[in-house]
Scaffold this motif. Structure first.
Motif, PDB file in Angstrom:
ATOM      1  N   GLU A 134      66.912  46.065  29.610  1.00 49.90           N
ATOM      2  CA  GLU A 134      66.912  45.269  28.380  1.00 49.90           C
ATOM      3  C   GLU A 134      65.458  45.000  27.986  1.00 49.90           C
ATOM      4  O   GLU A 134      64.813  44.090  28.495  1.00 49.90           O
ATOM      5  N   HIS A 135      64.938  45.815  27.098  1.00 49.17           N
ATOM      6  CA  HIS A 135      63.555  45.662  26.660  1.00 49.17           C
ATOM      7  C   HIS A 135      63.493  44.675  25.503  1.00 49.17           C
ATOM      8  O   HIS A 135      64.008  44.940  24.410  1.00 49.17           O
ATOM      9  N   ALA A 136      62.884  43.545  25.743  1.00 49.91           N
ATOM     10  CA  ALA A 136      62.735  42.540  24.685  1.00 49.91           C
ATOM     11  C   ALA A 136      61.746  43.064  23.647  1.00 49.91           C
ATOM     12  O   ALA A 136      60.588  43.356  23.968  1.00 49.91           O
ATOM     13  N   GLU A 137      62.226  43.176  22.412  1.00 47.85           N
ATOM     14  CA  GLU A 137      61.398  43.734  21.345  1.00 47.85           C
ATOM     15  C   GLU A 137      60.733  42.645  20.512  1.00 47.85           C
ATOM     16  O   GLU A 137      59.586  42.793  20.091  1.00 47.85           O
ATOM     17  N   ARG A 138      61.446  41.564  20.270  1.00 50.17           N
ATOM     18  CA  ARG A 138      60.851  40.451  19.554  1.00 50.17           C
ATOM     19  C   ARG A 138      61.640  39.177  19.852  1.00 50.17           C
ATOM     20  O   ARG A 138      62.779  39.238  20.298  1.00 50.17           O
ATOM     21  N   VAL A 139      60.998  38.053  19.595  1.00 47.17           N
ATOM     22  CA  VAL A 139      61.616  36.745  19.823  1.00 47.17           C
ATOM     23  C   VAL A 139      61.647  35.988  18.497  1.00 47.17           C
ATOM     24  O   VAL A 139      60.638  35.909  17.799  1.00 47.17           O
ATOM     25  N   GLU A 140      62.794  35.452  18.191  1.00 40.50           N
ATOM     26  CA  GLU A 140      62.979  34.741  16.924  1.00 40.50           C
ATOM     27  C   GLU A 140      63.414  33.301  17.188  1.00 40.50           C
ATOM     28  O   GLU A 140      64.289  33.047  18.019  1.00 40.50           O
ATOM     29  N   ARG A 141      62.799  32.369  16.481  1.00 38.71           N
ATOM     30  CA  ARG A 141      63.262  30.983  16.555  1.00 38.71           C
ATOM     31  C   ARG A 141      64.457  30.812  15.631  1.00 38.71           C
ATOM     32  O   ARG A 141      64.487  31.342  14.518  1.00 38.71           O
ATOM     33  N   THR A 142      65.450  30.083  16.123  1.00 42.19           N
ATOM     34  CA  THR A 142      66.652  29.818  15.327  1.00 42.19           C
ATOM     35  C   THR A 142      66.857  28.312  15.231  1.00 42.19           C
ATOM     36  O   THR A 142      66.140  27.529  15.871  1.00 42.19           O
ATOM     37  N   GLU A 143      67.866  27.899  14.469  1.00 45.32           N
ATOM     38  CA  GLU A 143      68.141  26.467  14.320  1.00 45.32           C
ATOM     39  C   GLU A 143      68.519  25.827  15.649  1.00 45.32           C
ATOM     40  O   GLU A 143      68.207  24.666  15.912  1.00 45.32           O
ATOM     41  N   SER A 144      69.194  26.607  16.495  1.00 37.66           N
ATOM     42  CA  SER A 144      69.666  26.052  17.771  1.00 37.66           C
ATOM     43  C   SER A 144      68.792  26.412  18.961  1.00 37.66           C
ATOM     44  O   SER A 144      69.042  25.965  20.077  1.00 37.66           O
ATOM     45  N   GLY A 145      67.772  27.242  18.746  1.00 42.68           N
ATOM     46  CA  GLY A 145      66.930  27.627  19.874  1.00 42.68           C
ATOM     47  C   GLY A 145      66.164  28.908  19.601  1.00 42.68           C
ATOM     48  O   GLY A 145      65.263  28.953  18.772  1.00 42.68           O
ATOM     49  N   PHE A 146      66.589  29.979  20.286  1.00 42.84           N
ATOM     50  CA  PHE A 146      65.869  31.250  20.183  1.00 42.84           C
ATOM     51  C   PHE A 146      66.854  32.408  20.221  1.00 42.84           C
ATOM     52  O   PHE A 146      67.963  32.290  20.752  1.00 42.84           O
ATOM     53  N   CYS A 147      66.394  33.536  19.703  1.00 42.27           N
ATOM     54  CA  CYS A 147      67.132  34.784  19.840  1.00 42.27           C
ATOM     55  C   CYS A 147      66.147  35.843  20.323  1.00 42.27           C
ATOM     56  O   CYS A 147      65.112  36.076  19.679  1.00 42.27           O
ATOM     57  N   VAL A 148      66.459  36.436  21.460  1.00 44.76           N
ATOM     58  CA  VAL A 148      65.622  37.510  21.987  1.00 44.76           C
ATOM     59  C   VAL A 148      66.278  38.831  21.608  1.00 44.76           C
ATOM     60  O   VAL A 148      67.392  39.130  22.053  1.00 44.76           O
ATOM     61  N   HIS A 149      65.597  39.597  20.788  1.00 45.35           N
ATOM     62  CA  HIS A 149      66.161  40.848  20.295  1.00 45.35           C
ATOM     63  C   HIS A 149      65.786  42.002  21.223  1.00 45.35           C
ATOM     64  O   HIS A 149      64.611  42.201  21.553  1.00 45.35           O
ATOM     65  N   THR A 150      66.792  42.742  21.658  1.00 45.01           N
ATOM     66  CA  THR A 150      66.593  43.974  22.418  1.00 45.01           C
ATOM     67  C   THR A 150      67.289  45.096  21.658  1.00 45.01           C
ATOM     68  O   THR A 150      67.940  44.872  20.632  1.00 45.01           O
ATOM     69  N   SER A 151      67.193  46.310  22.175  1.00 48.08           N
ATOM     70  CA  SER A 151      67.869  47.445  21.529  1.00 48.08           C
ATOM     71  C   SER A 151      69.380  47.286  21.592  1.00 48.08           C
ATOM     72  O   SER A 151      70.120  47.951  20.857  1.00 48.08           O
ATOM     73  N   ASN A 152      69.863  46.403  22.454  1.00 50.30           N
ATOM     74  CA  ASN A 152      71.305  46.198  22.617  1.00 50.30           C
ATOM     75  C   ASN A 152      71.831  44.995  21.840  1.00 50.30           C
ATOM     76  O   ASN A 152      73.014  44.673  21.941  1.00 50.30           O
ATOM     77  N   GLY A 153      70.948  44.306  21.119  1.00 53.62           N
ATOM     78  CA  GLY A 153      71.423  43.164  20.346  1.00 53.62           C
ATOM     79  C   GLY A 153      70.568  41.936  20.546  1.00 53.62           C
ATOM     80  O   GLY A 153      69.414  42.022  20.969  1.00 53.62           O
ATOM     81  N   CYS A 154      71.176  40.783  20.258  1.00 51.66           N
ATOM     82  CA  CYS A 154      70.446  39.513  20.319  1.00 51.66           C
ATOM     83  C   CYS A 154      70.996  38.661  21.462  1.00 51.66           C
ATOM     84  O   CYS A 154      72.202  38.491  21.592  1.00 51.66           O
ATOM     85  N   PHE A 155      70.090  38.131  22.269  1.00 52.41           N
ATOM     86  CA  PHE A 155      70.462  37.188  23.327  1.00 52.41           C
ATOM     87  C   PHE A 155      70.035  35.802  22.871  1.00 52.41           C
ATOM     88  O   PHE A 155      68.838  35.491  22.828  1.00 52.41           O
ATOM     89  N   ALA A 156      71.020  34.989  22.512  1.00 54.87           N
ATOM     90  CA  ALA A 156      70.746  33.646  22.013  1.00 54.87           C
ATOM     91  C   ALA A 156      70.639  32.665  23.174  1.00 54.87           C
ATOM     92  O   ALA A 156      71.303  32.820  24.210  1.00 54.87           O
ATOM     93  N   CYS A 157      69.799  31.657  23.008  1.00 57.84           N
ATOM     94  CA  CYS A 157      69.638  30.658  24.071  1.00 57.84           C
ATOM     95  C   CYS A 157      69.112  29.357  23.482  1.00 57.84           C
ATOM     96  O   CYS A 157      68.520  29.333  22.400  1.00 57.84           O
ATOM     97  N   ASP A 158      69.350  28.290  24.240  1.00 54.76           N
ATOM     98  CA  ASP A 158      68.777  26.991  23.873  1.00 54.76           C
ATOM     99  C   ASP A 158      67.322  26.903  24.302  1.00 54.76           C
ATOM    100  O   ASP A 158      66.495  26.317  23.614  1.00 54.76           O
ATOM    101  N   LYS A 159      67.030  27.489  25.472  1.00 56.54           N
ATOM    102  CA  LYS A 159      65.688  27.401  26.041  1.00 56.54           C
ATOM    103  C   LYS A 159      65.243  28.802  26.475  1.00 56.54           C
ATOM    104  O   LYS A 159      66.057  29.599  26.949  1.00 56.54           O
ATOM    105  N   LEU A 160      63.945  29.053  26.331  1.00 55.89           N
ATOM    106  CA  LEU A 160      63.404  30.379  26.617  1.00 55.89           C
ATOM    107  C   LEU A 160      62.217  30.269  27.556  1.00 55.89           C
ATOM    108  O   LEU A 160      61.318  29.453  27.347  1.00 55.89           O
TER     109      LEU A 160
END
Length: 408
Positions: A134-160
């Motif tokens: 899972e190669h993290a390509e970019r990190v995005e801040r969201t209203e609820s936390g963060f989204c880590v984008h990989t080639s397989n999709g977005c991994f959402a989390c409260d804390k990063l």
């Protein structure tokens, strides 16, 4: 609370020393670790020549004296998870340790794989999910936390937690992505430089490549500053390396080149005692030429370079040397000089100097002062130390501090 009864979702980018330590230190969070390699701990596998120098067996106050950059920032983390804690954790995980010269701590088995398996087992028993490839390509801040984008999709989390390592040994996956993520999230990154790295010299030392010198004192002089180390060094095809040189490089990566290295080949002898030794040796080799009379004092390959620096005629018979000439030779033996033009690249560096500016990070929790619920651990921070197990311990200590804070 989430559906599993846990309070937060956490994503950790990186399954190296820091990422694995953090993953096993949670009790109240649902944890996913994203690792772009096919296995965890790739850099740990090669540390200590495959034996894994996990820490240094010394108290925190002594430990911090071996930190090169930002030791004050690390005070709370190192006291919060000490070298003794690392040894206890490994012992409790079925990996007993041993302490060797210089207080270096290794697994008794001499296998880095045992350390990695113990950290993995601890993380998995704690419920952490490790996602390989899972190669993290970019990190995005969201209203609820963060989204880590990989080639397989977005991994959402409260804390990063960003635990990507630095740029040293890029073949192990240390590509510097964590620095990019930090910048994109508004952080300042101190320019990364290779540290604990061989040095390249002006002088052609290829004829000396592979020669190891033990118990020498090396002094680096640059820009009015001086740094000294004692121990073992070796010559490479284009410069110098070994424990003494790697230790000096941690300081030299911040000073302008060129840098002068002054090597005392006989540090146990003062100038007067060395002169007596030369007088005695020459009495036993009275009819020999100078170039053939130093075998008892120097490795054969080093005789010619030392004599050239002394300025003495190579073919001169030792029985006609004046006292002044003998003292010139003594000076060359205690002041063998090389000029360093640069360090080697990140490919040869043990660690990275530079990283996320620690002035923008809370020292007790490793949380960003700029972005709530964003944390950093390990080499991605602007922290580094000398050789001897200190840098792996820094990864463990900062990761433990971050995980403890995130879990609260």
């Amino acid at each position: 609370m989430n559906q599993n009864g846990q309070s937060h979702t956490v994503v950790i980018i990186g399954a190296g020393a820091a990422g694995l330590m953090a993953a096993g230190s949670f009790a109240n969070c649902r944890v996913t670790v994203l690792e772009h390699n096919e296995k965890a701990g790739k850099k740990l596998y090669i540390s200590g020549k495959g034996r894994c120098n996990v820490t240094n067996d010394c108290p925190p106050e002594e430990f911090l004296q071996h930190v090169v950059r930002n030791p004050k920032f690390l005070f709370s983390a190192v006291y919060g998870f000490t070298p003794a804690d690392t040894q206890a954790l490994l012992r409790d995980s079925g990996v007993p340790t041993k302490t060797e010269r210089g207080n270096r701590v290794f697994p008794v088995s001499d296998k880095a794989s045992d350390v990695i398996r113990a950290l993995l087992r601890r993380a998995e028993q704690n419920g952490a999910q490790i996602r390989y490839g899972e190669h993290a390509e970019r990190v995005e801040r969201t209203e609820s936390g963060f989204c880590v984008h990989t080639s397989n999709g977005c991994f959402a989390c409260d804390k990063l937690l960003i635990a990507t390592g630095g740029k040293s040994y890029p073949a192990t996956g240390s590509t510097g992505d964590g620095f990019r993520f930090a910048r994109e999230l508004g952080h300042t990154v101190v320019a990364p430089r290779p540290s604990l790295v061989p040095l390249v010299t002006v002088q052609d030392v290829s004829a000396l490549a592979g020669l190891t010198l033990k118990n020498v004192s090396v002094r680096a002089e640059a820009s009015g500053r001086s740094f000294a180390r004692f121990g073992e060094m070796l010559f490479t095809h284009n410069g110098v390396s070994g424990p003494v040189v790697l230790g000096l490089s941690a300081y030299l990566c911040d000073v302008p080149m060129p840098v002068r290295l002054v090597i005392d080949l006989k540090p146990a002898l003062d100038a007067e005692t060395l002169d007596k030794r030369l007088t005695s040796d020459f009495a036993e080799n009275a009819n020999k030429q100078l170039k053939n009379a130093l075998d008892a004092l120097l490795p054969k390959a080093l005789i010619l370079p030392v004599l050239l620096q002394s300025g003495l005629p190579l073919a001169k018979k030792v029985n006609v040397l004046s006292r002044e000439e003998r003292q010139k030779l003594g000076y060359a033996l205690k002041n063998f000089t090389l000029d360093v033009v640069r360090t080697e690249s990140f490919e040869s560096a043990v660690v990275t100097a530079g990283g996320v500016d620690v002035r923008e990070v809370h020292p007790k929790t490793m949380e960003s002062k700029l972005v709530k619920n964003l944390y950093f651990a390990g080499e991605v921070l602007d922290i580094d130390a000398l050789t001897g197990g200190y840098n792996i311990q820094l990864a463990f200590s900062t990761a433990y501090a971050a995980a403890t804070a995130m879990d609260a």
